[in-house]
Design a protein around this motif. Sequence first.
Motif, PDB file in Angstrom:
ATOM      1  N   ALA A  66      84.756  76.227  61.181  1.00  0.00           N
ATOM      2  CA  ALA A  66      84.949  75.779  59.849  1.00  0.00           C
ATOM      3  C   ALA A  66      83.407  74.990  59.196  1.00  0.00           C
ATOM      4  O   ALA A  66      83.041  75.383  58.441  1.00  0.00           O
ATOM      5  N   THR A  67      82.960  74.203  60.237  1.00  0.00           N
ATOM      6  CA  THR A  67      81.912  73.523  59.861  1.00  0.00           C
ATOM      7  C   THR A  67      80.597  74.447  59.840  1.00  0.00           C
ATOM      8  O   THR A  67      79.918  74.283  58.586  1.00  0.00           O
ATOM      9  N   LEU A  68      80.488  75.346  60.515  1.00  0.00           N
ATOM     10  CA  LEU A  68      79.006  76.193  60.804  1.00  0.00           C
ATOM     11  C   LEU A  68      79.387  77.111  59.621  1.00  0.00           C
ATOM     12  O   LEU A  68      78.359  77.393  58.934  1.00  0.00           O
ATOM     13  N   SER A  69      80.538  77.569  59.175  1.00  0.00           N
ATOM     14  CA  SER A  69      80.739  78.623  58.193  1.00  0.00           C
ATOM     15  C   SER A  69      80.205  77.899  56.887  1.00  0.00           C
ATOM     16  O   SER A  69      79.451  78.436  56.005  1.00  0.00           O
ATOM     17  N   GLU A  70      80.673  76.661  56.565  1.00  0.00           N
ATOM     18  CA  GLU A  70      80.457  75.847  55.256  1.00  0.00           C
ATOM     19  C   GLU A  70      78.619  75.870  55.482  1.00  0.00           C
ATOM     20  O   GLU A  70      78.191  76.069  54.125  1.00  0.00           O
ATOM     21  N   TRP A  71      78.178  75.431  56.419  1.00  0.00           N
ATOM     22  CA  TRP A  71      76.664  75.315  56.502  1.00  0.00           C
ATOM     23  C   TRP A  71      76.050  76.564  56.115  1.00  0.00           C
ATOM     24  O   TRP A  71      74.747  76.711  55.212  1.00  0.00           O
ATOM     25  N   ALA A  72      76.442  77.593  56.674  1.00  0.00           N
ATOM     26  CA  ALA A  72      75.847  78.815  56.564  1.00  0.00           C
ATOM     27  C   ALA A  72      76.159  79.466  55.066  1.00  0.00           C
ATOM     28  O   ALA A  72      75.069  79.962  54.389  1.00  0.00           O
TER      29      ALA A  72
END
Length: 123
Positions: free
Chosen positions: A81-87
């Motif tokens: 979830a976090t890395l998807s938001e950052w991407a």
Amino acid sequence: MTDLPLFDRVQSAKARDEGTERVMFNQSLDWRESYRSAAVMFMATLSPGDEFIGEDLRIFAIKTGIAAPHHPNAWGAMARATLSEWAKSARIETVGVRSAKSVASHACLCPVYRVAQLERQAA
């Protein structure tokens, strides 16, 4: 016995997303907030061009003192979830894959992320 397709990308993604949602729903809000705080601190330690995998984020979170989640898959669910938001916000980009090192990860292939250059982050 039901005849199920052996390979189905759509059903596989649906099962993954349902599992992620289930593990997150069962994880306490306090734990999720602690993880998010650790993720923000982790990102602050990185410079443009630095590369990492989700496992590095988990290791950093553990070092900050975050307790183990109710289920080991919560680490991956929160990282996803976090890395998807950052991407999506162009803070990071996926640049390859490499094997995780922890025994519990069974040497799975993980996306390698690179911290974006500052001018790309602002866009």
